[in-house]
Scaffold this motif. Structure first.
Motif, short mmCIF file in Angstrom:
data_model
loop_
_atom_site.label_atom_id
_atom_site.label_comp_id
_atom_site.label_asym_id
_atom_site.label_seq_id
_atom_site.Cartn_x
_atom_site.Cartn_y
_atom_site.Cartn_z
N UNK A 231 1.00 -1.31 0.08
CA UNK A 231 -0.23 0.03 -0.15
C UNK A 231 0.99 1.32 0.13
N UNK A 232 1.55 1.42 -1.12
CA UNK A 232 2.29 2.54 -1.56
C UNK A 232 1.25 3.85 -1.90
N UNK A 233 2.03 5.07 -1.77
CA UNK A 233 1.33 6.31 -2.24
C UNK A 233 0.90 6.14 -3.58
N UNK A 234 -0.17 6.88 -4.13
CA UNK A 234 -0.60 6.55 -5.54
C UNK A 234 -0.07 7.58 -6.39
N UNK A 235 0.79 8.53 -5.98
CA UNK A 235 1.45 9.40 -6.98
C UNK A 235 2.57 8.47 -7.76
N UNK A 236 3.14 9.21 -8.89
CA UNK A 236 3.94 8.31 -9.79
C UNK A 236 5.12 7.51 -9.08
N UNK A 237 5.71 8.31 -7.90
CA UNK A 237 6.99 7.66 -7.45
C UNK A 237 6.40 6.32 -6.61
N UNK A 238 5.07 6.73 -6.01
CA UNK A 238 4.76 5.51 -5.22
C UNK A 238 4.31 4.03 -6.10
N UNK A 239 3.78 4.48 -7.12
CA UNK A 239 3.14 3.42 -8.00
C UNK A 239 4.53 2.72 -8.68
N UNK A 240 5.63 3.38 -9.15
CA UNK A 240 6.68 2.97 -9.46
C UNK A 240 7.46 1.92 -8.50
N UNK A 241 7.48 2.40 -7.27
CA UNK A 241 8.08 1.73 -6.03
C UNK A 241 7.26 0.60 -5.96
N UNK A 242 5.86 0.47 -6.04
CA UNK A 242 5.12 -0.85 -5.94
C UNK A 242 5.57 -1.50 -7.16
N UNK A 243 5.69 -1.24 -8.37
CA UNK A 243 6.26 -2.08 -9.58
C UNK A 243 7.42 -2.71 -9.27
N UNK A 244 8.52 -2.03 -8.52
CA UNK A 244 9.74 -2.47 -8.51
C UNK A 244 9.64 -3.47 -7.34
N UNK A 245 8.72 -3.33 -6.35
CA UNK A 245 8.69 -3.98 -5.19
C UNK A 245 8.02 -5.52 -5.48
N UNK A 246 7.08 -5.41 -6.51
CA UNK A 246 6.53 -6.69 -6.88
C UNK A 246 7.59 -7.65 -7.59
N UNK A 247 8.62 -7.08 -8.29
CA UNK A 247 9.40 -7.63 -9.01
C UNK A 247 10.43 -8.43 -7.96
N UNK A 248 11.02 -7.63 -7.05
CA UNK A 248 11.84 -8.34 -6.09
C UNK A 248 10.92 -9.26 -5.08
N UNK A 249 9.85 -8.98 -4.85
CA UNK A 249 8.87 -10.16 -4.02
C UNK A 249 8.63 -11.37 -4.86
N UNK A 250 8.44 -11.21 -6.27
CA UNK A 250 8.51 -12.45 -7.26
C UNK A 250 9.34 -13.35 -6.95
N UNK A 251 10.62 -12.90 -7.05
CA UNK A 251 11.70 -13.77 -6.84
C UNK A 251 11.83 -14.40 -5.80
N UNK A 252 11.12 -14.16 -4.51
CA UNK A 252 11.21 -15.07 -3.36
C UNK A 252 9.81 -15.79 -3.16
N UNK A 253 9.10 -15.78 -4.33
CA UNK A 253 7.96 -16.85 -4.31
C UNK A 253 6.67 -16.32 -3.23
N UNK A 254 6.76 -15.06 -2.90
CA UNK A 254 5.84 -14.49 -2.13
C UNK A 254 4.57 -14.38 -2.84
N UNK A 255 3.36 -14.42 -2.18
CA UNK A 255 1.96 -13.85 -2.67
C UNK A 255 1.91 -12.48 -2.65
N UNK A 256 1.55 -11.85 -3.41
CA UNK A 256 1.46 -10.32 -3.61
C UNK A 256 -0.06 -9.80 -3.97
#
Length: 570
Positions: free
Chosen positions: A303-328
């Motif tokens: 649940x990051x901010x919905x500004x451009x920076x927050x949405x981009x941070x969410x996208x980067x976070x998803x990529x890292x979390x996928x690599x560890x096999x976590x549900x997102x």
């Protein structure tokens, strides 16, 4: 507080399973407990803890040992630091009688932990003693910070007039130590300035509850709005999550963590009664933080901010979390507000509904990709595919990846086979290439594993039986060095500790003393067979030299060996 002087005594005071469970979600399977290894990426549990002896072993990356070795590996700390962590968990004081301790030079990191704890108490007292009409109290009321929340999170106040240096000096700390902890700046030789002044302070703690740094919020429009401690020997923000020390039990119970961006977002969500929340210290999610998340949770709600920076941070976070096999999943706060602002306007119940309604990560990514272009044109469809490709490639489960590919194919009208080729994905039904793993250590024969386990099932019989083995039988065995250390009374060599953990977490049992005697006989037979093979080689050499006397002597020795082998095998 009770004092212990020997590490072995300390280990007897702590249930090792509880220590492992602080880092790994374990499931009981008979006398063993298993879970996902914290040292490497995996989806099938290969990390095992022996319930009788508390030793761990991973059959994937082949790390193993006792609970102190585990703490050294997972915390990246020294043996003494691991022992201190264990002492805190046991609620005792460890006073080592080692030469290093007798010289009176405390561990540098431990000094910093104590200094930061003293600073936290100073800041906490400053907030408690601030007058009701003071700017910091007015700020806390304006932001809706309840007194009980401030108490639970140990919020503090850095007074504008300072005073921390004198307080730390009275506690026996030097300005140099305070600078190393990130609390002071040196203006000129011998002159120091406090890093935090006239700020609301958020103590940053590691998962063991030790203060490692601070985040300071300006009370007005001063810049920077937020000021963090610099990195230090005890504070690396890429490996920490704010608030997890307070909420980790809730995270463990639910298997889910809500991840927000900063201190006030954490505070608002925590105060709203959302279980299992943590914050990223206001920075992009890092690999160390992802590994920390994996210790406690199976699912992460972003649940990051919905500004451009927050949405981009969410996208980067998803990529890292996928690599560890976590549900997102991704929680999207309406109207572009951050969690703190939304809760202040709509209330805790509305925010909890937002969190419960979080969407699967792929739905979030699809909507993000659609918002940047149309699928009516070929270029738009290709851009859509390319934007999602990096996430599809990061999904570790091939079946899950195939489902997402079908969804992309349905959205774009493209053939799934063509999409797989573009992503360099194997055809559906083709065998997946095996994941690279470290090479397994040499195999230990079952007979030797039985002997090792016999030390714990039948200790007196094991010592008696092994003492009767001929000289050289243990030395030539794969587990020989470990068995010799067990006979001596202590396993000190790290490689032998890992081997012991591996064997004790294995599946071979010792149902009776007869099995133990049979295993010892097999070890002796193998030793004698090696000697027989060596005699056969010597006989061939003597025959080539026509040394008939030596051939006769060696043959007599070989016959005696064969008789001894035959007797052992009866």
């Amino acid at each position: 507080m009770t004092t212990v002087h020997r590490v072995e005594d300390l280990k007897n005071l702590v249930d090792p399973l509880l220590v492992y469970q602080d880092y790994v979600r374990l499931t009981r399977r008979g006398r063993r407990s298993v879970g996902l290894c914290p040292f490497h990426k995996e989806k099938t549990p290969s990390f095992s803890v022996d319930g009788d002896n508390g030793l761990f072993y991973c059959f994937g990356c082949h790390r193993g040992g006792d609970v102190l070795k585990f703490l050294m590996e997972v915390e990246g700390c020294s043996f003494l630091e691991a022992a201190e962590i264990l002492a805190r968990k046991a609620g005792v004081r460890l006073e080592s009688r080692s030469p290093e301790a007798s010289r009176g030079t405390p561990d540098r990191r431990e000094r910093l932990f104590k200094l930061l704890a003293a600073a936290s108490r100073f800041y906490r007292q400053a907030l408690e003693e601030a007058p009701r009409e003071s700017p910091v109290r007015a700020y806390a009321r304006r932001r809706g910070i309840r007194p009980e929340t401030a108490e639970k999170l140990r919020l503090g106040f850095a007074p504008p007039e300072g005073g921390l240096l004198a307080h730390l000096a009275r506690q026996g700390f030097t300005p140099a130590e305070a600078m190393e902890a990130g609390l002071f700046l040196e203006r000129a030789r011998g002159e120091y300035a406090e890093r935090f002044r006239n700020r609301l302070l958020f103590p940053i703690e590691d998962v063991l509850g030790r203060t490692v740094g601070f985040g300071g919020r300006a009370l007005g429009d001063e810049e920077p709005k937020y000021l963090n401690s610099p990195e230090s020997p005890v504070f690396q923000k890429r490996d920490l999550l704010y608030g997890l020390a307070v909420t980790r039990q809730a995270v463990r119970e639910t298997g889910r963590i809500l991840l927000v961006e900063g201190y006030m977002d954490f505070l608002a969500a925590f105060q709203a009664g959302v279980p299992g929340v943590a914050a990223t210290l206001g920075t992009a999610l890092a690999e160390g933080q992802v590994r920390l998340l994996k210790r406690y949770a199976r699912e992460v709600v972003l649940n990051f901010d919905r500004d451009a920076a927050g949405l981009q941070a969410a996208e980067r976070a998803i990529l890292l979390l996928l690599g560890e096999g976590l549900r997102i999943r991704v929680a999207l706060v309406p109207s572009g507000k951050d969690p703190d602002g939304f809760i202040a306007e709509k209330g805790p119940d509305a925010y909890r509904r937002v969190v419960e309604g979080a969407v699967p990560f792929f739905d979030f990514l699809v909507e993000r990709a659609l918002s940047s272009g149309s699928l009516q044109e070929v270029e738009g469809r290709m851009a859509f595919v390319d934007r999602l490709a990096v996430y599809l490639s990061a999904v570790p489960d091939p079946l899950e990846r195939q489902e997402y590919l079908r969804e992309v194919a349905a959205r774009t009208g493209m053939e799934p086979a063509l999409l797989r080729k573009r992503l360099k994905e194997p055809e559906e039904g083709a065998p997946a290439s095996p994941a690279s793993r470290p090479p397994a250590p040499p195999a230990v024969p079952v007979r030797e594993q039985v002997l090792v386990k016999g030390f714990f099932a039948f200790p007196e019989a094991a010592r008696r039986i092994l003492a009767d083995l001929p000289g050289g039988a243990l030395e030539s065995a794969a587990a020989g060095p470990l068995l010799q250390e067990l006979l001596a009374g202590a396993v000190a060599d790290p490689q032998n500790q890992a081997l012991l953990a591996r064997i004790l977490n294995g599946c071979h049992e010792v149902p009776s003393e007869e099995d133990l005697r049979r295993a010892a006989a097999e070890v002796q037979v193998e030793f004698l067979r090696r000697r027989e093979r060596e005699l056969a080689r010597q006989i061939r050499e003597a025959s080539r030299r026509a040394d008939l006397d030596l051939v006769q002597i060696l043959n007599r020795e070989k016959m005696a060996l064969l008789e001894e082998i035959g007797a052992l095998m009866e």
